[in-house]
Each structure stands twice: as structure tokens, then as C-alpha cells.
Design an enzyme around this catalytic site. Structure first.
Site, PDB file in Angstrom:
ATOM      1  N   LYS A  12      20.242  32.540  57.804  1.00 24.40           N
ATOM      2  CA  LYS A  12      20.118  31.189  57.098  1.00 24.40           C
ATOM      3  C   LYS A  12      19.520  30.114  58.105  1.00 24.40           C
ATOM      4  O   LYS A  12      19.406  30.504  59.176  1.00 24.40           O
ATOM      5  CB  LYS A  12      21.676  30.874  56.788  1.00 24.40           C
ATOM      6  N   ASP A 137      31.030  30.627  59.257  1.00 31.36           N
ATOM      7  CA  ASP A 137      29.428  30.808  58.257  1.00 31.36           C
ATOM      8  C   ASP A 137      29.803  31.695  57.353  1.00 31.36           C
ATOM      9  O   ASP A 137      29.001  31.755  56.275  1.00 31.36           O
ATOM     10  CB  ASP A 137      28.195  30.879  59.119  1.00 31.36           C
TER      11      ASP A 137
END
Length: 283
Positions: A12, A137
Site C-alpha cells: 500500500k 494497518d
């Protein structure tokens, strides 16, 4: 089904990252936009009947028992009471300590794949809640779409992002997240924004509040940002060390890669709209 091989754990990028406050327990309150990209670790899962969870290969610097994939598998066992186990093989591509979410993504892929293989039946929301115990996350990767995130990163709303390519530089340093968040120099009072603000404003308006601190502590990060900035709006992702810049097409990204100084490892990646494991598990 007894196995799943070559399961992707995508990286990401944080298109922006603002620190808006700090909770009483010390966790920082954030706002960020998570962008999935097609640069991935790959994991193999083979079901065991004896309940053992074993990592089958060596990962330099990461003992098996502290590896997030092993911890994720054991957490799922504990949560569901399954008597099954698994052999886990991690083919590592994403840099550790790079701010691209490698360990968190590996953990999320482990939870998603083993929930499927073990037929433990947890919903996506339940898996996200479980994943939060492993890292802030992890829920995003289980969420499976690009997202505007708040809280400590676990309050997620899906967003639409344009199709594009990214050039990512690994500056060659490991940036420890706790050192960045504990710095006295860190801005902790950015004004909260709305998801509509992000969707409607030019991206160069947005910044990474952790970047100034990381650049002061690690000049290599600053050097990479300065070099990449000649091609566009370069910034750091997460707490570092990787830096990135967006491009409209692959050929533009390729031109930058060909000019890259040899002292850095760099790569290109395409934006994703959805976690690639979602389709794989639905087949």
C-alpha cells in the site's frame, strides 16, 4: 481444499498522512488515504491436520514465532477453536520497514486465506477486528479496497482513486516507526479533513506529517524525495523509508526508472482498486 499457493499480499501507499491528535493510551490519531498497488509478497498455505502452525522457510531478521503470519494463524486458531494447522511459506518481495505495509499485508492475507481453507467462517468485519490485534494497518488489507482511514487507521471508508502508475524508491535504510512517532518534532495537531476534501482537491495539497521527522533522522530519505521531486509530487509513504511519485501511464514511470541512480533499489507498480485475493477466494 487442502492448500492455496501464490496468494498475493499487496503493498500500500499512503497518498497522504496527517496526525490529528493523540489518545490517552499513547496511540496517535491519523487521517490517511490508503492506495493498493500490484507489487506483492506471495504466500503458500498447506493445511495440516495436527494443529501445528509452521513457517517452512527462513526470513532473514524475522524469527518464525514473532513473524506476523505465524501470529495471525495462531490468533485465528485461538479465536475459532479449529483443530487444523498449516505450513506457511513466505516469498518476500516487499521491503521491511519501508512504509508499504508488507508485514501487515502478509498477516491480512494469512487471515483471509486460512479463514477460507480452515472453513472457520468469520466475516470480513470479524477478520478486520482480529487483524487489529496484530497491527493498525492489517484491517485495511482485509477491507480490500482503497480507503480513507481515520482513528489509528482502522476506521475505513472506501474511496475511488484514478488508475495510474507509481515509481517507488527504497532509500536503503530501515526507519523504525516508534522512533518517528515518539519524536518531539512530530506535528500532532493537523486540522482534521473530510473525505470529500480529499476527493475534490488536488493531491499536491496533501502531505505526510511523518516525512519531516523521518528526513531529519534519515538523510537518505530526504535525498530520495529531492531526486524524485524533479518528476512530480514525491513524498514518503507511511513512516518511511520508501518514497513514491505517481504517473499517468507506464511509459512515464519507465522513463524515471531508467534515470534512477544505481545506489537505490526502485520499482514501478500499478494502482489496484481491489485486493487481488478477493477474486481468488471467490473462485
Amino acid at each position: 481444499m487442502k492448500f492455496l499457493h501464490q496468494c498475493p499480499a499487496p503493498a500500500k501507499l499512503n497518498l497522504f498522512l496527517h496526525v490529528t491528535g493523540r489518545r490517552d493510551d499513547g496511540y496517535h490519531l491519523l487521517q490517511t488515504a490508503f492506495q493498493l498497488i500490484d507489487h506483492c509478497d506471495l504466500l503458500d498455505f498447506d493445511v495440516r491436520q495436527d494443529g501445528q502452525v509452521l513457517r517452512t522457510n527462513d526470513v532473514p531478521g524475522v524469527p518464525a514465532d514473532s513473524d506476523l503470519i505465524v501470529r495471525a494463524a495462531r490468533l485465528l486458531q485461538q479465536k475459532t477453536g479449529t483443530t487444523l494447522g498449516a505450513d506457511l511459506t513466505l516469498h518476500k518481495t516487499l521491503p521491511m520497514g519501508g512504509g508499504v505495509g508488507g508485514g501487515s499485508s502478509d498477516a491480512a492475507t494469512t487471515l483471509m486465506a486460512l479463514n477460507h481453507l480452515w472453513q472457520t467462517g468469520l466475516s470480513r468485519a470479524e477478520l478486520m477486528l482480529l487483524g487489529l490485534q496484530l497491527g493498525a494497518d492489517v484491517p485495511f488489507f482485509i477491507f480490500g479496497e482503497n480507503a480513507f482511514a481515520e482513528g489509528v487507521g482502522e476506521e475505513l471508508q472506501a474511496i475511488s482513486t484514478p488508475e495510474r502508475w507509481f515509481v517507488v524508491i527504497e532509500p536503503g535504510v530501515h526507519v523504525p516507526t516508534p522512533a518517528i512517532f515518539s519524536s518531539r518534532e512530530l506535528t500532532r495537531d493537523s486540522k482534521p479533513v473530510r473525505i470529500a476534501d480529499f476527493s475534490s482537491n488536488a493531491e499536491n495539497y496533501w502531505r505526510n506529517d511523518l516525512q519531516t521527522v523521518a528526513c531529519a533522522m534519515f538523510p537518505q530519505v530526504d535525498e530520495a524525495i529531492q531526486w524524485l521531486s524533479q518528476f512530480g509530487n514525491a513524498k514518503m509513504t507511511g513512516s518511511g523509508a520508501c518514497v513514491f511519485c505517481a504517473f499517468a501511464d507506464e511509459s512515464a514511470a519507465d522513463k524515471v526508472i531508467t534515470q534512477m541512480p544505481g545506489r537505490w533499489k526502485s520499482w514501478k507498480a500499478k494502482s489496484l482498486n481491489q485486493h487481488p485475493l478477493v477474486d481468488l477466494l471467490q473462485r
